[in-house]
Design a protein around this motif. Structure first.
Motif, short mmCIF file in Angstrom:
data_model
loop_
_atom_site.label_atom_id
_atom_site.label_comp_id
_atom_site.label_asym_id
_atom_site.label_seq_id
_atom_site.Cartn_x
_atom_site.Cartn_y
_atom_site.Cartn_z
N GLU A 171 37.90 40.93 36.25
CA GLU A 171 39.17 41.57 35.88
C GLU A 171 40.14 41.52 37.05
OE1 GLU A 171 37.25 45.09 33.06
OE2 GLU A 171 38.40 45.63 34.84
N ARG A 172 39.61 41.85 38.21
CA ARG A 172 40.47 41.91 39.39
C ARG A 172 40.98 40.51 39.76
NH1 ARG A 172 39.00 44.10 45.35
NH2 ARG A 172 41.13 43.87 46.09
N LEU A 173 40.11 39.53 39.72
CA LEU A 173 40.55 38.17 40.03
C LEU A 173 41.62 37.69 39.05
CD1 LEU A 173 37.25 36.29 40.99
CD2 LEU A 173 39.14 36.92 42.51
N ARG A 174 41.40 37.94 37.76
CA ARG A 174 42.39 37.50 36.76
C ARG A 174 43.76 38.10 37.06
NH1 ARG A 174 38.08 38.49 33.10
NH2 ARG A 174 39.02 40.43 32.34
N ASP A 175 43.77 39.36 37.51
CA ASP A 175 45.04 40.04 37.79
C ASP A 175 45.65 39.63 39.12
OD1 ASP A 175 45.05 41.45 35.49
OD2 ASP A 175 44.53 43.39 36.38
N GLU A 176 44.82 39.57 40.14
CA GLU A 176 45.35 39.49 41.50
C GLU A 176 45.29 38.11 42.10
OE1 GLU A 176 43.52 42.42 44.07
OE2 GLU A 176 43.36 43.84 42.41
N SER A 177 44.33 37.32 41.69
CA SER A 177 44.12 36.00 42.33
C SER A 177 43.43 35.05 41.36
CB SER A 177 43.29 36.19 43.60
OG SER A 177 43.18 34.97 44.30
N PRO A 178 44.16 34.65 40.31
CA PRO A 178 43.49 33.89 39.23
C PRO A 178 42.99 32.51 39.66
CG PRO A 178 45.86 34.10 38.82
CD PRO A 178 45.56 35.00 39.97
N ILE A 179 43.59 31.96 40.70
CA ILE A 179 43.02 30.74 41.30
C ILE A 179 42.61 31.18 42.70
CG2 ILE A 179 43.44 28.32 41.95
CD1 ILE A 179 43.86 28.74 38.98
N HIS A 180 41.35 31.44 42.88
CA HIS A 180 40.90 32.14 44.09
C HIS A 180 39.95 31.28 44.92
CE1 HIS A 180 40.09 35.67 46.57
NE2 HIS A 180 38.81 35.30 46.56
N TYR A 181 40.21 31.24 46.21
CA TYR A 181 39.35 30.47 47.11
C TYR A 181 38.33 31.37 47.78
CZ TYR A 181 38.00 26.92 50.51
OH TYR A 181 37.29 26.00 51.25
N HIS A 182 37.07 31.04 47.58
CA HIS A 182 35.98 31.76 48.27
C HIS A 182 35.57 30.90 49.46
CE1 HIS A 182 35.24 34.30 44.60
NE2 HIS A 182 35.69 33.21 44.01
N ALA A 183 35.89 31.38 50.64
CA ALA A 183 35.62 30.56 51.84
C ALA A 183 34.13 30.58 52.18
CB ALA A 183 36.44 31.07 53.01
N GLY A 184 33.47 31.68 51.86
CA GLY A 184 32.05 31.79 52.23
C GLY A 184 31.16 31.50 51.05
N GLY A 185 30.05 32.19 50.99
CA GLY A 185 29.15 32.01 49.86
C GLY A 185 27.97 31.14 50.23
N GLY A 186 26.84 31.45 49.61
CA GLY A 186 25.59 30.79 49.96
C GLY A 186 25.57 29.30 49.69
N PHE A 187 26.38 28.85 48.73
CA PHE A 187 26.34 27.43 48.36
C PHE A 187 27.58 26.69 48.84
CE2 PHE A 187 23.78 29.50 44.90
CZ PHE A 187 22.55 29.07 45.38
N GLY A 188 28.32 27.29 49.78
CA GLY A 188 29.52 26.64 50.30
C GLY A 188 30.76 27.13 49.61
N PRO A 189 31.94 26.78 50.16
CA PRO A 189 33.20 27.29 49.61
C PRO A 189 33.50 26.74 48.22
CG PRO A 189 33.61 25.71 51.38
CD PRO A 189 32.14 25.92 51.34
N TYR A 190 34.22 27.53 47.43
CA TYR A 190 34.58 27.09 46.08
C TYR A 190 35.81 27.85 45.60
CZ TYR A 190 32.08 31.38 44.75
OH TYR A 190 31.66 32.69 44.66
N TRP A 191 36.47 27.28 44.62
CA TRP A 191 37.58 27.94 43.93
C TRP A 191 37.04 28.58 42.65
CZ3 TRP A 191 42.51 28.13 45.84
CH2 TRP A 191 42.85 27.23 46.87
#
Lengths: 430, 106
Positions: free
Chosen positions: A52-72
């Motif tokens: 819900e929060r991503l749809r409102d605030e950052s619908p195309i969102h870049y995750h720089a971290g994460g266990g499997f590498g960065p992703y949108w």
């Protein structure tokens, strides 16, 4: 708390405590630290407020971290549609990582048509699509019904049992065994391979990478025997192995490509429908007014099936790899970036779907959900999935007007890809 | 506006006045024409509004786009006169057009 266009406090009135707590946490945590691939979000069913929060605030969102590498993360319905229908700029190719957020292992690439781009994708997909032709579905309908009836006839009454094992797995595995013309007594191997193929190796208790690969190779050995039995048959059989062995587009596949396509068909034909069967029972029993509506008007079953598939979203995401820089929502996705389309979020996008969190079996435009994907990779077996679910509900309607009691919470699969259940305790009222 | 006739698989014909700019899929769904699903809402992304255009109307209907051709690859019973109804917008040039709908969209 962020400003919201929609009053979610009111919309989510009466939500379960675990979601209220998750919402508080989601809105108190910087988005930078969010990793949607964290399996805790999926076993605990606490991903909803984050989306819900991503749809409102950052619908195309870049995750720089994460266990499997960065992703949108792409989380709105319309944006997901845009990515899914743009196979020219967004690739599914296994060699670029494939179709799940976690890259396919570079030293164990399993080419499969869902993880290919045109033109090879097209010819391989067409090799197997006759299995779900209208004519074959009509033939399968009677078979599915008889089997569903036999499964329901043998369920215990008045005692608690696992719906996942006794109904969801059994029905979908029998179906899959028929499509492969797979040795009947060994059919649970299909379930086993399906579960292991998508098991996240970082989750304790799951096979390690080496163990998983060994299991996959056992699957290949088993199916190679079936291939060899069928490849020289004068009349090709009407099963998936024969179709692959006799079609010019697939008959010269290397073993890993045969295995890849097998895994695709096994997972696609098994996990997904299985989890919609389990999810659907929970949704219907948790919404007595919708269940009453269906009982009063069984013709709503088709619509109810589509709503179950939307509400469950049995595959939470599909992933693409950008082949070029792409501007979306004010962000620049760079060539080579992973792009994750969260179907589970798009299917709850209030911009596209009215009252998206409501389970509503006769909602308007009920077929317009993302669960099957859109574009050239749209689920090839979607009509078979719908047919199986329809028969399940027709048989439930016939047998259990009092409904089926849900005796406890389900156990959820630790995966950000397969959104499913490993058990659900239920009881048929005596 | 265009008067469009949809002929179902069982031969039953249905004629609908379709406003300019409205797709033949939208008009069919809004009027309950059988055999047209339109699962993707007109995004040329599901191939569930497959129709066969009567030969004399093929040229007027225009050419398939690349995406439409790609999606038609996966529809059942595709022939040279196959189109996706969501990709044909009504206009005066299509007044009187006839399309056949399949028994089901698989």
């Amino acid at each position: 708390m962020a400003t919201r266009a929609i009053d979610f406090a009111a919309l989510n009135d009466g939500e379960p405590p675990h979601l209220a707590a998750a919402r508080a946490q989601a809105y108190a945590t910087p988005l930078e630290t969010l990793d949607l691939l964290d399996t805790d979000l999926w076993t605990g069913d606490t991903h909803w407020p984050w989306f819900e929060r991503l749809r409102d605030e950052s619908p195309i969102h870049y995750h720089a971290g994460g266990g499997f590498g960065p992703y949108w993360s792409v989380t709105r319905y319309a944006d997901i549609m845009a990515v899914d229908t743009d196979h020219v700029r967004f690739s599914s190719d296994a060699h670029l990582g494939g179709i799940t957020a976690k890259d396919m292992d570079a030293d164990f690439i399993l080419p499969m048509f869902i993880a290919m781009d045109p033109p090879k994708h097209d010819v391989q997909r067409k090799a197997v699509s006759p299995i779900v032709s209208p004519g074959n579905l009509a033939f399968l309908e009677q078979l599915i019904r008889e089997r569903a009836q036999a499964i329901f006839d043998n369920l215990p009454v008045g005692e608690t049992f696992d719906w996942v094992d006794r109904v969801s797995i059994e029905l979908t595995t029998q179906m899959l065994a028929t499509l492969f013309d797979f040795p009947w007594e060994d059919r649970r191997l299909l379930t086993y391979w399906s579960d292991k193929a998508t098991a996240d190796e970082t989750v304790p208790g799951n096979p390690t990478k080496q163990e998983r690969e060994a299991i996959m190779l056992e699957c290949l050995v088993y199916f190679t025997k079936l291939w060899n039995e069928r490849v020289n048959a004068p009349e090709p059989g009407n099963d998936l192995v024969s179709m692959l062995a006799h079609n010019p587009a697939t008959r010269n596949m290397i073993p890993m490509e045969y295995l890849g396509n097998l895994i695709l068909l096994i997972v696609g034909g098994n996990d997904t429908t299985r989890n919609s069967i389990t999810g659907g029972l929970q949704f219907m029993m948790a919404n007595p007014s919708e269940w009453a509506k269906l009982k009063a008007n069984p013709a709503l079953v088709d619509s109810a099936v589509s709503e179950i598939i939307r509400y469950q979203t049995p595959l939470a995401h599909m992933r693409r790899t950008a082949l070029t820089d792409v501007e979306m929502g004010g962000k620049t996705i760079r060539k080579g970036d992973r792009v994750v389309m969260w179907y589970v979020s798009g299917n709850r996008d209030e911009r596209a779907i009215p009252e998206p969190n409501r389970f509503w079996i006769d909602r308007p435009r009920v077929r317009q959900h993302l669960s099957f994907g859109f574009g050239i990779h749209r689920c090839v077996g979607n009509r078979l999935a719908e047919l199986q679910l329809k028969i399940v509900w027709q048989e439930i309607l016939k047998r259990y007007p009092e409904g089926i009691e849900i005796m406890g919470p389900p156990t959820r699969v630790a995966s950000a890809f397969v959104k499913g259940y490993s058990s659900l305790p239920v009881r048929i009222p005596a | 506006m265009a008067r469009i006739t949809y002929i179902a698989a069982d031969g039953a014909a249905r004629t609908i006045d379709v406003d300019d700019g409205v797709s033949l899929m939208e008009a069919a769904v809004a009027n309950g024409v059988p055999g047209i699903d339109g699962d993707c809402g007109g995004n040329c992304a599901c191939a569930t509004c497959h129709v066969h255009v009567a030969p004399e109307w093929l040229a007027a209907a225009g050419a398939r786009s690349e995406m439409e051709a790609a999606m038609l690859e996966f529809a059942d019973g595709v022939t040279a006169d196959s189109r996706l109804a969501c990709q044909i917008a009504a206009s005066p040039a299509l007044d009187g057009m006839v399309v056949r709908t399949p028994a089901s969209q698989h």
